[in-house]
Design a protein around this motif. Structure first.
Motif, PDB file in Angstrom:
ATOM      1  N   ALA A  71       0.839  -1.203   0.000  1.00  0.00           N
ATOM      2  CA  ALA A  71       0.000   0.000   0.000  1.00  0.00           C
ATOM      3  C   ALA A  71       0.872   1.251   0.000  1.00  0.00           C
ATOM      4  O   ALA A  71       0.580   2.228  -0.703  1.00  0.00           O
ATOM      5  N   PHE A  72       1.956   1.234   0.767  1.00  0.00           N
ATOM      6  CA  PHE A  72       2.870   2.382   0.775  1.00  0.00           C
ATOM      7  C   PHE A  72       3.609   2.489  -0.553  1.00  0.00           C
ATOM      8  O   PHE A  72       3.863   3.596  -1.045  1.00  0.00           O
ATOM      9  N   ASP A  73       3.956   1.356  -1.123  1.00  0.00           N
ATOM     10  CA  ASP A  73       4.647   1.372  -2.411  1.00  0.00           C
ATOM     11  C   ASP A  73       3.780   2.029  -3.476  1.00  0.00           C
ATOM     12  O   ASP A  73       4.278   2.824  -4.296  1.00  0.00           O
ATOM     13  N   ARG A  74       2.479   1.737  -3.485  1.00  0.00           N
ATOM     14  CA  ARG A  74       1.583   2.368  -4.458  1.00  0.00           C
ATOM     15  C   ARG A  74       1.532   3.885  -4.241  1.00  0.00           C
ATOM     16  O   ARG A  74       1.545   4.656  -5.203  1.00  0.00           O
ATOM     17  N   GLU A  75       1.471   4.298  -3.003  1.00  0.00           N
ATOM     18  CA  GLU A  75       1.463   5.742  -2.695  1.00  0.00           C
ATOM     19  C   GLU A  75       2.741   6.406  -3.190  1.00  0.00           C
ATOM     20  O   GLU A  75       2.708   7.502  -3.772  1.00  0.00           O
TER      21      GLU A  75
END
Length: 301
Positions: free
Chosen positions: A205-209
């Motif tokens: 999820a952080f990688d997508r952000e």
């Protein structure tokens, strides 16, 4: 260096790494611009020295006492305007991401303490050196010398694992709600692969952000925000050395494989903070001897 400026930490603590990095973003270096001290490990000792909830980091700064890494970030923004750790135009989003990154704390601890291989990579050698040198007392030192290394390593990990699982159960009961339930679930879990996949799902999820951001940091920021630094503290334990080269190692070096946004952010922050904030050899690093006093500053007033 002003004697009234001091950060109380534990070496290896994720939120201590975050606070040290936040101070560096604001232009303050350990030992040069402020003193680093350690908190004792025993809870009863800490209750005599630290404000509730008796944990680290705690900052003493020009007469103010600030507890907790998120509060320290807010305090630094008040004292040093640029670069902002909570940029005004994205403050709500940064606080959301900061809370989400903080939620990694318990799986981060599980994968570096309960998981035997993760514990060995992260701090096995450091703990063995501590025990063999008498840091845990005469009895453990003599036992360490009498038994084969493989046996003492299993014993040391067993103690660390038991202690962390007890912490999960205690904090689960204290916190309640979703976080408490997560702690209790992890306290009962023994499958490293399942916990690793849980961690990777959260990290994706952080990688997508980060991939959607115009810069390597959240919300297109030109410098690491409080959310980036919270994530950094977790990744420093999994991928780096907890700012202690030669003492700690990477607990889970493959945890962000296949995540390019996270990989870039990690590389930039690790290189920067490792260069300026190494904690392996601090001449005057020792437990605090006197109480830091009650909290005097909070963003809530």
């Amino acid at each position: 260096m002003a004697a009234a400026r001091e950060l109380v930490i534990w070496r290896g603590s994720q939120f201590s790494s975050k606070a040290i990095a936040a101070l560096r973003v604001k232009g303050f270096l350990p030992s040069k611009d402020y003193k680093l001290s350690s908190a004792p490990m025993g809870l009863e000792e800490r209750k005599k020295l630290l404000p509730a909830p008796y944990t680290v980091p705690v900052l003493r700064w020009d007469g103010e006492v600030v507890a907790g890494s998120d509060e320290i970030c807010a305090f630094l923004d008040e004292r040093v305007a640029e670069p902002l750790l909570f940029p005004a135009e994205h403050e709500g989003e940064i606080r959301r991401l900061e809370r989400a990154a903080s939620d990694l704390y318990w799986v981060n601890g599980w994968l570096s303490t309960v998981d035997a291989a993760g514990f060995e990579r992260w701090s096995g050698a450091r703990v063995r050196k501590y025990v063999s040198g008498g840091g845990a007392g005469v009895g453990p030192r003599l036992l360490f010398k009498a038994l084969p290394g493989s046996v003492t390593s299993r014993m040391i990990h067993g103690v660390a694992k038991k202690s962390y699982l007890a912490t999960l159960r205690r904090r689960g009961a204290e916190l309640g709600g979703e976080t408490g339930a997560a702690c209790l679930r992890l306290a009962a879990e023994r499958d490293t692969a399942l916990v690793m996949e849980e961690a990777r799902a959260m990290l994706r999820a952080f990688d997508r952000e980060l991939q959607a951001s115009a810069t390597e940091y959240f919300c297109g920021a030109s410098e690491p925000t409080a959310a980036d630094l919270t994530l950094y503290g977790m990744l420093e334990r999994w991928l780096g050395n907890s700012l202690c080269p030669g003492l700690n190692g990477p607990a889970q070096p493959s945890v962000i494989d296949g995540m390019p946004g996270l990989s870039l952010a990690w590389e930039r922050m690790h290189e920067r903070f490792q260069r300026d904030c190494t904690l392996s050899e601090l001449d005057d690093f020792a437990d605090i001897a006197t109480s830091v006093g009650d909290v005097t500053w909070s963003r809530k007033g």
